[in-house]
Design a protein around this motif. Structure first.
Motif, PDB file in Angstrom:
ATOM      1  N   PHE A  45      30.007  40.348 184.447  1.00 26.82           N
ATOM      2  CA  PHE A  45      30.141  41.283 183.338  1.00 26.82           C
ATOM      3  C   PHE A  45      31.270  40.862 182.406  1.00 26.82           C
ATOM      4  CE2 PHE A  45      32.131  45.049 181.506  1.00 26.82           C
ATOM      5  CZ  PHE A  45      31.062  45.534 180.775  1.00 26.82           C
ATOM      6  N   LEU A  46      32.449  40.549 183.008  1.00 32.54           N
ATOM      7  CA  LEU A  46      33.611  40.219 182.182  1.00 32.54           C
ATOM      8  C   LEU A  46      33.334  38.994 181.312  1.00 32.54           C
ATOM      9  CD1 LEU A  46      36.970  40.707 184.095  1.00 32.54           C
ATOM     10  CD2 LEU A  46      36.220  41.693 181.923  1.00 32.54           C
ATOM     11  N   SER A  47      32.823  37.944 181.938  1.00 31.80           N
ATOM     12  CA  SER A  47      32.648  36.716 181.155  1.00 31.80           C
ATOM     13  C   SER A  47      31.601  36.927 180.060  1.00 31.80           C
ATOM     14  CB  SER A  47      32.270  35.555 182.065  1.00 31.80           C
ATOM     15  OG  SER A  47      31.077  35.859 182.750  1.00 31.80           O
ATOM     16  N   ALA A  48      30.522  37.615 180.405  1.00 40.02           N
ATOM     17  CA  ALA A  48      29.498  37.856 179.383  1.00 40.02           C
ATOM     18  C   ALA A  48      30.058  38.703 178.252  1.00 40.02           C
ATOM     19  CB  ALA A  48      28.287  38.544 180.007  1.00 40.02           C
ATOM     20  N   ALA A  49      30.851  39.736 178.608  1.00 43.67           N
ATOM     21  CA  ALA A  49      31.392  40.622 177.579  1.00 43.67           C
ATOM     22  C   ALA A  49      32.347  39.873 176.670  1.00 43.67           C
ATOM     23  CB  ALA A  49      32.103  41.803 178.240  1.00 43.67           C
ATOM     24  N   ILE A  50      33.220  39.062 177.266  1.00 48.10           N
ATOM     25  CA  ILE A  50      34.183  38.315 176.447  1.00 48.10           C
ATOM     26  C   ILE A  50      33.449  37.393 175.480  1.00 48.10           C
ATOM     27  CG2 ILE A  50      35.801  36.386 176.575  1.00 48.10           C
ATOM     28  CD1 ILE A  50      37.084  37.692 178.901  1.00 48.10           C
ATOM     29  N   LEU A  51      32.438  36.709 176.003  1.00 51.65           N
ATOM     30  CA  LEU A  51      31.725  35.752 175.160  1.00 51.65           C
ATOM     31  C   LEU A  51      30.975  36.455 174.032  1.00 51.65           C
ATOM     32  CD1 LEU A  51      30.481  33.282 177.859  1.00 51.65           C
ATOM     33  CD2 LEU A  51      32.138  32.848 176.057  1.00 51.65           C
ATOM     34  N   ALA A  52      30.318  37.555 174.366  1.00 51.46           N
ATOM     35  CA  ALA A  52      29.563  38.269 173.336  1.00 51.46           C
ATOM     36  C   ALA A  52      30.502  38.791 172.261  1.00 51.46           C
ATOM     37  CB  ALA A  52      28.779  39.418 173.967  1.00 51.46           C
ATOM     38  N   LEU A  53      31.630  39.354 172.698  1.00 43.10           N
ATOM     39  CA  LEU A  53      32.592  39.915 171.747  1.00 43.10           C
ATOM     40  C   LEU A  53      33.148  38.818 170.838  1.00 43.10           C
ATOM     41  CD1 LEU A  53      34.056  42.589 171.064  1.00 43.10           C
ATOM     42  CD2 LEU A  53      35.963  41.709 172.428  1.00 43.10           C
ATOM     43  N   SER A  54      33.525  37.692 171.433  1.00 42.95           N
ATOM     44  CA  SER A  54      34.136  36.652 170.605  1.00 42.95           C
ATOM     45  C   SER A  54      33.099  36.020 169.684  1.00 42.95           C
ATOM     46  CB  SER A  54      34.804  35.594 171.473  1.00 42.95           C
ATOM     47  OG  SER A  54      33.928  35.158 172.460  1.00 42.95           O
ATOM     48  N   TYR A  55      31.871  35.939 170.154  1.00 40.52           N
ATOM     49  CA  TYR A  55      30.817  35.420 169.278  1.00 40.52           C
ATOM     50  C   TYR A  55      30.702  36.304 168.042  1.00 40.52           C
ATOM     51  CZ  TYR A  55      26.104  34.401 167.613  1.00 40.52           C
ATOM     52  OH  TYR A  55      25.032  34.081 166.838  1.00 40.52           O
ATOM     53  N   TRP A  56      30.670  37.595 168.295  1.00 40.24           N
ATOM     54  CA  TRP A  56      30.522  38.537 167.197  1.00 40.24           C
ATOM     55  C   TRP A  56      31.715  38.453 166.239  1.00 40.24           C
ATOM     56  CZ3 TRP A  56      32.919  43.526 166.304  1.00 40.24           C
ATOM     57  CH2 TRP A  56      32.261  44.266 165.313  1.00 40.24           C
ATOM     58  N   LEU A  57      32.928  38.393 166.822  1.00 40.12           N
ATOM     59  CA  LEU A  57      34.126  38.331 165.981  1.00 40.12           C
ATOM     60  C   LEU A  57      34.139  37.044 165.154  1.00 40.12           C
ATOM     61  CD1 LEU A  57      36.904  39.742 168.324  1.00 40.12           C
ATOM     62  CD2 LEU A  57      35.982  40.752 166.236  1.00 40.12           C
ATOM     63  N   LEU A  58      33.755  35.941 165.777  1.00 38.17           N
ATOM     64  CA  LEU A  58      33.788  34.668 165.056  1.00 38.17           C
ATOM     65  C   LEU A  58      32.770  34.653 163.924  1.00 38.17           C
ATOM     66  CD1 LEU A  58      34.259  32.088 167.918  1.00 38.17           C
ATOM     67  CD2 LEU A  58      35.782  32.504 166.002  1.00 38.17           C
ATOM     68  N   ILE A  59      31.607  35.219 164.186  1.00 34.39           N
ATOM     69  CA  ILE A  59      30.599  35.292 163.122  1.00 34.39           C
ATOM     70  C   ILE A  59      31.148  36.107 161.957  1.00 34.39           C
ATOM     71  CG2 ILE A  59      28.386  36.334 162.517  1.00 34.39           C
ATOM     72  CD1 ILE A  59      27.764  33.955 164.010  1.00 34.39           C
ATOM     73  N   LEU A  60      31.789  37.222 162.315  1.00 33.28           N
ATOM     74  CA  LEU A  60      32.335  38.105 161.291  1.00 33.28           C
ATOM     75  C   LEU A  60      33.421  37.398 160.489  1.00 33.28           C
ATOM     76  CD1 LEU A  60      31.195  40.936 161.207  1.00 33.28           C
ATOM     77  CD2 LEU A  60      33.383  41.783 162.056  1.00 33.28           C
ATOM     78  N   ALA A  61      34.261  36.635 161.207  1.00 36.69           N
ATOM     79  CA  ALA A  61      35.371  35.955 160.542  1.00 36.69           C
ATOM     80  C   ALA A  61      34.869  34.829 159.658  1.00 36.69           C
ATOM     81  CB  ALA A  61      36.338  35.409 161.586  1.00 36.69           C
ATOM     82  N   ASN A  62      33.756  34.226 160.047  1.00 37.32           N
ATOM     83  CA  ASN A  62      33.274  33.079 159.288  1.00 37.32           C
ATOM     84  C   ASN A  62      32.430  33.469 158.087  1.00 37.32           C
ATOM     85  OD1 ASN A  62      34.345  30.718 160.444  1.00 37.32           O
ATOM     86  ND2 ASN A  62      33.073  31.052 162.238  1.00 37.32           N
ATOM     87  N   HIS A  63      31.947  34.697 158.064  1.00 35.70           N
ATOM     88  CA  HIS A  63      31.150  35.136 156.916  1.00 35.70           C
ATOM     89  C   HIS A  63      31.798  36.372 156.323  1.00 35.70           C
ATOM     90  CE1 HIS A  63      27.736  32.494 157.591  1.00 35.70           C
ATOM     91  NE2 HIS A  63      27.982  32.668 158.850  1.00 35.70           N
ATOM     92  N   PRO A  64      32.876  36.233 155.594  1.00 37.60           N
ATOM     93  CA  PRO A  64      33.546  37.416 155.078  1.00 37.60           C
ATOM     94  C   PRO A  64      32.654  38.218 154.146  1.00 37.60           C
ATOM     95  CG  PRO A  64      34.510  35.420 154.183  1.00 37.60           C
ATOM     96  CD  PRO A  64      33.496  34.987 155.179  1.00 37.60           C
ATOM     97  N   ALA A  65      31.961  37.542 153.279  1.00 35.60           N
ATOM     98  CA  ALA A  65      31.119  38.286 152.341  1.00 35.60           C
ATOM     99  C   ALA A  65      29.730  37.694 152.350  1.00 35.60           C
ATOM    100  CB  ALA A  65      31.715  38.213 150.937  1.00 35.60           C
ATOM    101  N   ARG A  66      28.886  38.221 153.146  1.00 35.58           N
ATOM    102  CA  ARG A  66      27.504  37.731 153.165  1.00 35.58           C
ATOM    103  C   ARG A  66      26.715  38.373 152.042  1.00 35.58           C
ATOM    104  NH1 ARG A  66      24.809  35.848 158.235  1.00 35.58           N
ATOM    105  NH2 ARG A  66      22.963  36.695 157.281  1.00 35.58           N
ATOM    106  N   ARG A  67      25.935  37.538 151.390  1.00 33.04           N
ATOM    107  CA  ARG A  67      25.096  38.092 150.341  1.00 33.04           C
ATOM    108  C   ARG A  67      23.715  38.248 150.926  1.00 33.04           C
ATOM    109  NH1 ARG A  67      24.531  34.358 145.674  1.00 33.04           N
ATOM    110  NH2 ARG A  67      22.334  34.849 145.527  1.00 33.04           N
TER     111      ARG A  67
END
Lengths: 423, 374
Positions: free
Chosen positions: A392-414
């Motif tokens: 659970f922990l490893s999956a949760a960490i990975l999913a969360l960081s994936y989401w955060l990184l996507i968010l950080a890399n696309h500040p303004a998606r059109r």
């Protein structure tokens, strides 16, 4: 004489051959056999990889691909090789002739060397180094030198641009590639490729949260390192004509091609070894495979009737001879590897290429942090490996960081091109 | 942008996989970034206008096929309209319908192909291009059935079209046109939402409204920048006012908008085609005056006058300017080629972007060298 078992079909003859020699010479002889086998198999793999790619891409594009040379164009690779061989070998004016000739050789040699630590099956490995994984990364990064050498020596602007891109790309993608493989060492506790495969006896690494992420990162960096779509920047056809090998022709060009395809195959093979359980597979009886294969051949309309009858009979006979055995390990390995090769071709048939800065961005801003976090996830998974907490922990960490990184890399998606219209 | 390093001057073309013919871009690069870019044209100059001044009016039609060789029918249409204005010829109704059908089919062919080429420029290994060409072939079959030639159609004439379409042609055309939206859906599934395409194309090569108008850009490129200007609506030439269709407009004016505008325009073209194929009347395909002109070209001697006929070709405003001195040949024959005019903003669009962007910007402008150099 009884028939050899399928599992040791290739190992047995090699041992028999080695045993013909006196005791003192045997280590050398076995090295020679391994080298000979790899040197014979590698070009064959490369040739048919080109055929497979051309056929598959053609089918994806509503075409037939090669059909003229041999049945289903099966002799096309030979024709291509012959053509390359008799083409004029041109070195551009002002080129550094020595480096120009050396570069393709420097590209092919490591690509073949990679095969040394590949476990094609149980006992089917040329050299079971205890640093196999390290060896893979060390050898595969030599290609950066070859690319730059080729680009530099050509004295062409397109070549040098392609070479610069190539070096930047290979070096950048090495980092997430290595870091994604770190977790494999952590969990398997060894760097030997055979050891890594054996560590996956219970569960393939791809079937764990960290293994899933690491496998994808490894494969992506591998694709980038061998310069294939969507990361084929160094040879971007539409921009740089052919990138670093613009000024190559004839056999030298063929060598570049060979290096690229062998590395592509090697990347798939190592991805299989590290994450997809290597040569291990479910115990399916061998005869199932022969029945399927013979059905395929019996319905192949392009082949002439006698060929179909003989081939079907041979296959069924093989199934009958080895009726008690499961599908051998080397077949599993090849099947998995070619499945990944298919993914490579599929990517090529589908995607456009990224831009050079976006490519770098993907490596440094996304894959690298993801690979680092993945190490943490793997550690947690290992610490609580017996309970569900680790999963659970490893999956949760990975999913969360994936989401955060996507968010950080696309500040303004059109999302939509706002379209107004007049009736 | 650092200028400390040395600048690299690269000549992309005239022999280059992505310059769409013999076109050359002299680019000055700082690393991968474009500092200066100079388009070099003229490698395909064929003296089109001068030739047109030495032959009869109708003699120029086969030459117009070779202007924008992707849309021969539209080119014929443009010249026909100019000649009709000059000579006061009216077209038969069926002729007008057939011309509109051909022109819109041409738009489908052109936009489909250019989208495929654009994707090739982005580095897709031929798949979108070949999907596009599969559909293009079907329409080329229609052209062949009507005119006898797949690309160099030479079909439209002043007063109508050269000959009526064969039996069953309208039915076949209807089948192909009705299938087209399905193909577009499939095409869009592959491309429109594709993350890589969005990253590559969005906010790249932005053409501002002001620059677009000042540089007299026309066609999908202008509309992608959000300027509502479609000659089919503005001039209402031929029978276009009879059809209901909308003019899609972009908001940003980047490569992505230019791609997407073309997809939307194709959907509108399908709408026009469906209406035209439904309403097309029976009757002669060419008016008597036009037919007489075709039979004896040298008898067509318009009075001293000048005329400018223009149409909304797939690439933009295609205009033909004719000056008559009373002889069977035009005194002056000039072509306003949309590819050529649209190309003039290339440097403005490319500066500050990467080499790879320059290639797709060029691809999104949609040029055909036959028209640029004439």
């Amino acid at each position: 004489m009884s028939l050899p078992s399928l599992e040791t079909l290739f190992v047995k003859p090699a041992i028999l051959l080695r045993d013909l020699f006196p005791e003192s010479a045997r280590p050398w002889v076995s090295i020679g056999i391994a080298i000979g086998a790899i040197a014979a198999v590698a070009p064959l793999i490369m040739m048919y990889l080109t055929w497979i790619e051309r056929k598959l891409i053609a089918r994806m594009q509503n075409r037939f691909g090669p059909t003229r040379v041999g049945v289903y164009g099966l002799l096309q690779p030979m024709a291509d090789g012959l053509k390359m061989l008799i083409k004029e070998d041109i070195a551009p004016q002002g080129a550094d002739r020595l480096l120009h000739a050396m570069a393709p050789i420097l590209a092919v040699a490591p690509a073949i060397l990679l095969f040394a630590v590949l476990p094609f099956g149980r006992y089917l490995i040329a050299a079971d180094l205890n640093v196999g994984l390290l060896y893979f990364f060390a050898i595969s990064s030599i290609s950066a030198y070859a690319i730059f050498m080729g680009g530099w020596a050509s004295r062409s602007k397109f070549s040098i641009l392609g070479a610069m891109r190539g070096v930047a790309q290979v070096i950048s993608y090495e980092v997430p590639g290595v870091l994604s493989a770190v977790v494999v060492i952590m969990i398997a506790g060894t760097m030997s490729t055979v050891g890594i495969v054996e560590a996956q006896a219970q569960r393939w690494f791809i079937a764990t949260p960290w293994g899933f992420v690491a496998g994808i990162i490894f494969f992506l960096s591998g694709v980038a390192e061998v310069n294939r779509t969507p990361f084929d920047m160094p040879e971007a056809e539409s921009e740089l004509v052919a990138g670093f090998h613009t000024e190559y022709s004839g056999m030298k060009f063929a060598l570049w091609y060979m290096a690229e395809f062998l590395e592509a195959f090697a990347v798939c093979a190592f991805a299989v070894t590290f994450f997809l359980g290597g040569w291990q597979g479910p115990a399916v009886p061998f005869w199932v495979l022969t029945v399927l294969g013979s059905a395929l051949i019996a319905t192949a309309r392009k082949l002439s009737l006698p060929v179909r009858v003989v081939a079907t009979a041979l296959l069924l006979a093989a199934g009958l001879v080895w009726i008690k055995e499961p599908i051998p390990s080397w077949m599993w390995f090849l099947a998995k590897t070619y499945a990944l090769v298919f993914v490579l071709v599929w990517l090529r048939g589908t995607f456009p290429r990224l831009r050079v800065d976006q490519l770098m961005g993907l490596a440094w801003k996304f894959l690298l942090p993801m690979a680092l976090i993945n190490i943490l996830a793997a550690g947690l998974w290992w610490f609580w490996r017996d309970s569900f907490i680790g999963w659970f922990l490893s999956a949760a960490i990975l999913a969360l960081s994936y989401w955060l990184l996507i968010l950080a890399n696309h500040p303004a998606r059109r999302f939509e091109a706002a379209l107004s219209s007049r009736g | 942008m650092s200028t400390a390093g040395e600048l690299l001057e690269v000549s992309l073309g005239p022999q280059h996989p992505s310059t769409h013919g013999v076109f050359r871009m002299n680019a000055v690069l700082d690393g991968e970034t474009i500092v200066k870019l100079k388009p070099v044209m003229g490698y395909l100059h064929r003296n089109h206008e001068q030739i047109g001044e030495g032959i009869t009016y109708i003699g120029s039609f086969p030459f117009t096929d070779r202007l924008d060789y992707f849309s021969a029918m539209s080119n014929n249409f443009g010249l026909a309209i100019a000649i009709e204005k000059l000579g006061g010829i009216t077209a038969s109704e069926r002729g007008e319908y057939l011309r509109i059908i051909m022109a819109e089919l041409t738009r489908l062919v052109n936009h489909t192909a250019v989208t495929g080429f654009l994707l090739n420029d982005m580095g897709a290994f031929g798949t979108p291009l070949l999907y596009a060409f599969r559909e293009r072939e079907k329409i080329l079959d229609l052209f062949e059935a009507a005119s006898g030639s797949r690309m160099m159609c030479n079909y439209v004439r002043p007063g109508g079209v050269r000959q009526d379409v064969p039996e069953d042609w309208l039915k076949q055309a209807k089948e192909i046109v009705d299938h087209y939206p399905h193909f577009l859906d499939e095409f869009e599934k592959l491309l429109t939402e594709n993350e890589i395409i969005r990253q590559r194309a969005q906010n790249v090569g932005v053409l501002s409204k002001e620059l677009a108008v000042n540089a007299s850009i026309t066609g999908p490129m202008l509309r992608a920048s959000g300027v509502d200007y479609d000659i089919r609506k503005v001039d209402g030439y031929s029978l276009y006012p009879r059809f209901s269709f909308r003019v899609p407009l972009g908001s940003v004016g980047d490569v992505y908008d230019r791609y997407y505008i073309r997809i939307l325009e194709m959907r509108q073209s399908v709408k026009i085609l469906q209406q035209a194929l439904k309403d097309i009347p029976e009757g002669p395909a060419i008016s008597p005056k036009g037919a007489a002109m075709g039979k004896a070209p040298r008898t067509f001697r318009p009075a001293k006058n000048e005329a400018y006929g223009r149409i909304e070709a797939p690439k933009g405003e295609l205009g033909f300017y004719l000056v008559s001195d009373g002889s069977p040949q035009p005194y002056r024959y000039h072509v306003r080629a949309p590819s050529f005019v649209n190309l003039t903003v290339l440097e403005d669009l490319c500066i500050g972007h990467k080499v790879a962007d320059a290639i797709i910007i060029l691809g999104s402008i949609d040029i055909v060298l036959g028209e640029v150099d004439r």
